[in-house]
Design a protein around this motif. Structure first.
Motif, PDB file in Angstrom:
ATOM      1  N   ASN A  64       0.841  -1.182   0.000  1.00 38.65           N
ATOM      2  CA  ASN A  64       0.000   0.000   0.000  1.00 38.65           C
ATOM      3  C   ASN A  64       0.885   1.243   0.000  1.00 38.65           C
ATOM      4  N   LEU A 107      -3.427   4.176  -0.667  1.00 37.10           N
ATOM      5  CA  LEU A 107      -3.619   3.711  -2.036  1.00 37.10           C
ATOM      6  C   LEU A 107      -3.339   2.220  -2.013  1.00 37.10           C
ATOM      7  N   ARG A 108      -4.405   1.456  -2.191  1.00 38.52           N
ATOM      8  CA  ARG A 108      -4.328   0.002  -2.084  1.00 38.52           C
ATOM      9  C   ARG A 108      -4.296  -0.613  -3.478  1.00 38.52           C
ATOM     10  N   PRO A 109      -3.230  -1.365  -3.805  1.00 35.07           N
ATOM     11  CA  PRO A 109      -3.137  -1.955  -5.140  1.00 35.07           C
ATOM     12  C   PRO A 109      -4.359  -2.816  -5.462  1.00 35.07           C
ATOM     13  N   GLN A 137       0.999  -4.622 -11.853  1.00 36.69           N
ATOM     14  CA  GLN A 137       1.479  -3.864 -10.695  1.00 36.69           C
ATOM     15  C   GLN A 137       3.001  -3.845 -10.672  1.00 36.69           C
ATOM     16  N   TYR A 168      -5.187   1.390  -8.358  1.00 31.97           N
ATOM     17  CA  TYR A 168      -5.177   1.458  -6.905  1.00 31.97           C
ATOM     18  C   TYR A 168      -6.535   1.968  -6.427  1.00 31.97           C
ATOM     19  N   SER A 198     -10.671   5.602  -7.274  1.00 37.46           N
ATOM     20  CA  SER A 198      -9.534   4.829  -7.758  1.00 37.46           C
ATOM     21  C   SER A 198      -8.651   5.727  -8.608  1.00 37.46           C
ATOM     22  N   GLY A 239      -4.752   5.253 -11.116  1.00 38.42           N
ATOM     23  CA  GLY A 239      -3.717   4.325 -11.533  1.00 38.42           C
ATOM     24  C   GLY A 239      -3.174   4.646 -12.897  1.00 38.42           C
TER      25      GLY A 239
END
Length: 171
Positions: free
Chosen positions: A6, A14-16, A63, A68, A81, A83
């Motif tokens: 994260n 920000l969580r993958p 990733q 994210y 989100s 990314g």
């Protein structure tokens, strides 16, 4: 697949995105332990998660150059989100996108998240990050500027922004 951690900012996590979470977003079907803010996922989140799943199916999990979830740390709610639209090209360039639920807009969260994503890109050896926004999407234009991206031009549909680094770091 590389284990991606994260990314923490002052107010956000920000969580993958994983294939499992992206599938739930596309289906708009949260798991029992998902904490989604009202309005999440937006149509843009679904489109982005669909693209992410396509990358996973074609070439594997992209990733750290994928999507994210943006989690507000104060209440642990997913508020949007952001990314990379695709893995880096041969020149080390990526394109970014982002979106937040209506109630989370106007609080600086998008710029905070984008700054963290730009930092990740720089640390991972990316030489240029690009983004664009429709002419009438002034809020998104302000987000990119606030995150340190500069205006580079426009066409009939969108305005273009980018951040570039000479001799980007490799990690």
């Amino acid at each position: 697949m590389e284990n991606i951690e994260n990314i923490e900012t002052a107010r956000l996590l920000l969580r993958p995105m994983t294939e499992e979470t992206a599938t739930r977003v596309v289906r708009r079907a949260p798991a029992a332990d998902d904490r989604w803010a009202p309005g999440y996922p937006t149509d843009g989140d679904v489109e982005s998660a669909t693209d992410f799943l396509g990358h996973c199916a074609r070439t594997g999990d992209p990733q750290p150059f994928g999507d994210y979830e943006v989690v507000r740390r104060a209440d642990d709610l997913v508020i949007g989100s952001l990314g990379f639209n695709r893995p880096p090209d041969d020149e080390g360039t990526v394109t970014v996108g982002y979106g937040l639920v209506e109630a989370a807009r106007g609080h600086g969260y998008a710029a905070e998240a984008l700054r963290a994503l730009l930092d990740l890109a720089r640390r991972r050896g990316i030489t240029c990050v690009r983004g664009d926004a429709d002419h009438d999407n002034v809020a998104s234009q302000r987000v990119m500027t606030a995150a340190g991206m500069r205006f580079t031009g426009e066409d009939a549909r969108v305005k273009y922004y980018e951040t570039a680094w000479a001799g980007a770091l490799r990690s």
